[in-house]
Design a protein around this motif. Structure first.
Motif, PDB file in Angstrom:
ATOM      1  N   ALA A  82       2.578   3.429  -9.206  1.00 37.36           N
ATOM      2  CA  ALA A  82       1.141   3.691  -8.997  1.00 37.36           C
ATOM      3  C   ALA A  82       0.749   3.738  -7.518  1.00 37.36           C
ATOM      4  O   ALA A  82      -0.094   4.531  -7.119  1.00 37.36           O
ATOM      5  CB  ALA A  82       0.313   2.637  -9.730  1.00 37.36           C
ATOM      6  N   ALA A 103      -1.546   5.443 -17.206  1.00 34.23           N
ATOM      7  CA  ALA A 103      -0.646   4.319 -16.950  1.00 34.23           C
ATOM      8  C   ALA A 103       0.419   4.219 -18.045  1.00 34.23           C
ATOM      9  O   ALA A 103       0.193   4.596 -19.192  1.00 34.23           O
ATOM     10  CB  ALA A 103      -1.456   3.029 -16.878  1.00 34.23           C
ATOM     11  N   SER A 214       1.489  -2.174  -7.297  1.00 35.62           N
ATOM     12  CA  SER A 214       1.314  -1.072  -8.252  1.00 35.62           C
ATOM     13  C   SER A 214       0.930  -1.619  -9.620  1.00 35.62           C
ATOM     14  O   SER A 214       0.131  -1.031 -10.340  1.00 35.62           O
ATOM     15  CB  SER A 214       2.611  -0.255  -8.374  1.00 35.62           C
ATOM     16  OG  SER A 214       2.931   0.359  -7.147  1.00 35.62           O
ATOM     17  N   ARG A 217      -2.668  -2.496  -9.745  1.00 36.33           N
ATOM     18  CA  ARG A 217      -3.563  -1.358  -9.512  1.00 36.33           C
ATOM     19  C   ARG A 217      -4.374  -0.966 -10.752  1.00 36.33           C
ATOM     20  O   ARG A 217      -5.572  -0.819 -10.705  1.00 36.33           O
ATOM     21  CB  ARG A 217      -2.688  -0.188  -9.059  1.00 36.33           C
ATOM     22  CG  ARG A 217      -3.369   1.103  -8.878  1.00 36.33           C
ATOM     23  CD  ARG A 217      -3.999   1.197  -7.490  1.00 36.33           C
ATOM     24  NE  ARG A 217      -4.693   2.446  -7.391  1.00 36.33           N
ATOM     25  CZ  ARG A 217      -4.098   3.588  -7.147  1.00 36.33           C
ATOM     26  NH1 ARG A 217      -2.815   3.629  -6.911  1.00 36.33           N
ATOM     27  NH2 ARG A 217      -4.789   4.699  -7.108  1.00 36.33           N
ATOM     28  N   ILE A 225       2.932   5.159 -13.541  1.00 36.79           N
ATOM     29  CA  ILE A 225       2.021   6.134 -14.151  1.00 36.79           C
ATOM     30  C   ILE A 225       2.822   7.399 -14.454  1.00 36.79           C
ATOM     31  O   ILE A 225       3.926   7.598 -13.922  1.00 36.79           O
ATOM     32  CB  ILE A 225       0.810   6.458 -13.242  1.00 36.79           C
ATOM     33  CG1 ILE A 225       1.279   6.975 -11.877  1.00 36.79           C
ATOM     34  CG2 ILE A 225      -0.073   5.236 -13.074  1.00 36.79           C
ATOM     35  CD1 ILE A 225       0.129   7.414 -10.967  1.00 36.79           C
ATOM     36  N   SER A 440      -7.310   7.142  -8.623  1.00 36.59           N
ATOM     37  CA  SER A 440      -7.504   6.158  -9.685  1.00 36.59           C
ATOM     38  C   SER A 440      -8.185   6.744 -10.930  1.00 36.59           C
ATOM     39  O   SER A 440      -7.798   6.447 -12.036  1.00 36.59           O
ATOM     40  CB  SER A 440      -8.296   4.967  -9.175  1.00 36.59           C
ATOM     41  OG  SER A 440      -9.584   5.396  -8.808  1.00 36.59           O
ATOM     42  N   ALA A 443      -5.910   8.393 -13.306  1.00 37.87           N
ATOM     43  CA  ALA A 443      -4.921   7.516 -13.924  1.00 37.87           C
ATOM     44  C   ALA A 443      -5.529   6.684 -15.046  1.00 37.87           C
ATOM     45  O   ALA A 443      -4.821   6.189 -15.902  1.00 37.87           O
ATOM     46  CB  ALA A 443      -4.294   6.618 -12.892  1.00 37.87           C
TER      47      ALA A 443
END
Length: 445
Positions: A82, A103, A214, A217, A225, A440, A443
């Motif tokens: 990530a 993710a 990560s 995150r 991810i 972000s 994700a």
């Protein structure tokens, strides 16, 4: 075709597409060609019919597997960290706008015949059944050091010169057991063998910290991810980027022949009787076979299943690393699993890969420890492919050849090769200090 370009890129594999995008953004005039009529080269993504054609010739896939077009089976499946280098490259080039990441559910390690979640923080270390009570306390101290560590703040180094002491000397301070060192080195720092123990501790600590950051995150069960619809989206996203900056793409160009002058320097590429002039060529090993050498081969199994990997908390997507020592091997084994939750298979179906650096000529028995972990499979395909690295002097001939993809199921080694090539081609180091939050939203969708 009869124009002059700064760079001609041959092959639309992931590495070539990332480089083509980076060089186009830098303002270079790029022509990108592929002998195939599809994107992706070795790293292409296949539907069910294409998968059958590749491994089973003229046979048809069984109907109970569902619709062909609902499958996107990546031939080189790798998860992205990530906060890792690939995500930084995606943000640096603004390719994030073409992709949706999601993710990955789980990150696991194989230890003494069982599968465990990889603990990556002081809190997880205390809960992990991987370690006994006293070992948990020692591991907690190790993780706290890594969490507080800042490369630019010497106070957090606790008086150690981490560029001088080795990872082995650093780990010895915490008196960790061999099994603990094994999972930290291979499943957290993602080292592919034990050579890291003799290297400076700095790189090792930064790798473990990258994993922990990560993981924090997206608050998911893993630090990884993966794009919705699989990695086949990545080469196409970089191709779009290159086109936006004036790069030209040509698929289905047979016999791309690299032309050299009397001094051995590249001058252009000929296809179908036309020559495009250029100063530099970037390609995968298949375009210049006399300038690469074989250094190994990867053995792997591709499986279609109707269930997640057992003992992974029903993770719809997961990585399991089997460290070499646990199997009495010289190289780690990797399990990769993805499913309909990432839109790579129809509902209820899972795609799993088992891969490793081949040490024998018998992939079936070599991959058995990994395949056994998967439980019942609907279909399984085995294959091996050779790994090549460049064996020429790129400064002398201006050809820049990527290394073949290794057996890892994460992107770190792949992206390091790309950045190394970028520096050789341009003479500069790419600045990847980016705002990571830019990726972000995609994700979390």
């Amino acid at each position: 075709m009869d124009e002059e370009y700064d760079v001609i890129v041959l092959g639309t594999g992931l590495k070539e597409c990332i480089l083509s995008g980076l060089l186009s953004v830098d303002g270079l005039k790029v022509l990108h060609m592929d002998k195939n009529d599809y994107y992706g080269g070795e790293s292409s993504s296949l539907n069910l019919i294409q998968l059958w054609k590749r491994f089973r010739g003229n046979d048809q896939p069984p109907e109970e597997l569902g619709t062909s077009k609902e499958y996107n089976v990546d031939m080189i499946p790798k998860f992205a960290m990530a906060n890792g280098t690939l995500v930084r490259v995606l943000i640096h080039t603004d390719v994030t706008k073409y992709l949706n990441f999601k993710a990955v559910d789980g990150s696991f390690v194989y230890n003494k015949g069982k599968i465990y979640k990889v603990p990556a923080t002081d809190v997880e270390a205390l809960k992990s059944p991987l370690m006994g009570l006293f070992e948990k306390r020692r591991a907690r101290k190790f993780f706290l050091y890594v969490q507080d560590f800042e490369e630019t703040d010497p106070k957090t180094h606790e008086g150690m010169d981490l560029n001088k002491i080795t990872a082995k000397e650093f780990i010895a301070k915490y008196e960790l057991e061999d099994d603990t060192i094994d999972f930290i080195g291979h499943a957290l720092a993602l080292c592919t063998d034990d050579n890291y123990l003799a290297q400076p501790a700095m790189d090792f600590i930064k790798r473990v910290k990258l994993y922990a950051e990560s993981l924090a995150r997206f608050q998911a069960g893993s630090p990884y991810i993966y794009p919705l619809y699989g990695l086949g989206e990545l080469p196409q996203a970089f191709a779009r980027l290159s086109a936006v900056y004036g790069g030209t793409y040509m698929l289905n160009k047979p016999q791309c022949k690299v032309e050299f002058d009397d001094g051995g320097k590249v001058v252009g590429v000929t296809s179908e009787g036309e020559t495009a002039k250029c100063k530099k060529v970037v390609c995968d090993p298949s375009y210049l076979p006399d300038k690469v050498q074989k250094v190994g081969k990867v053995a792997r199994a591709i499986c279609i299943m109707s269930h997640p990997i057992p003992n992974t908390n029903d993770s719809h997507s997961a990585q399991v690393i089997l460290p070499q020592k646990q199997l009495g091997r010289k190289s780690d084994m990797y399990l990769f699993c993805c499913s309909y939750s990432h839109n790579v298979a129809p509902k209820g179906k899972y795609i799993a890969f088992v891969s490793t650096e081949a040490e024998t000529d018998d992939p079936e028995s070599e991959l058995k420890p990994g395949v056994d972990i998967l439980g019942a499979v609907d279909e399984i395909f085995y294959e091996t492919y050779d790994r090549f690295v460049p064996s020429h002097d790129s400064a002398a001939d201006n050809c820049f050849i990527s290394k073949s993809y290794d057996s890892t199921t994460h992107f770190e080694s792949t992206v390091m090769d790309v950045l190394d090539m970028y520096s050789k081609i341009t003479g500069k180091v790419i600045d990847l200090s980016v705002d990571l939050s830019a990726a972000s939203a995609a994700a979390e969708e």
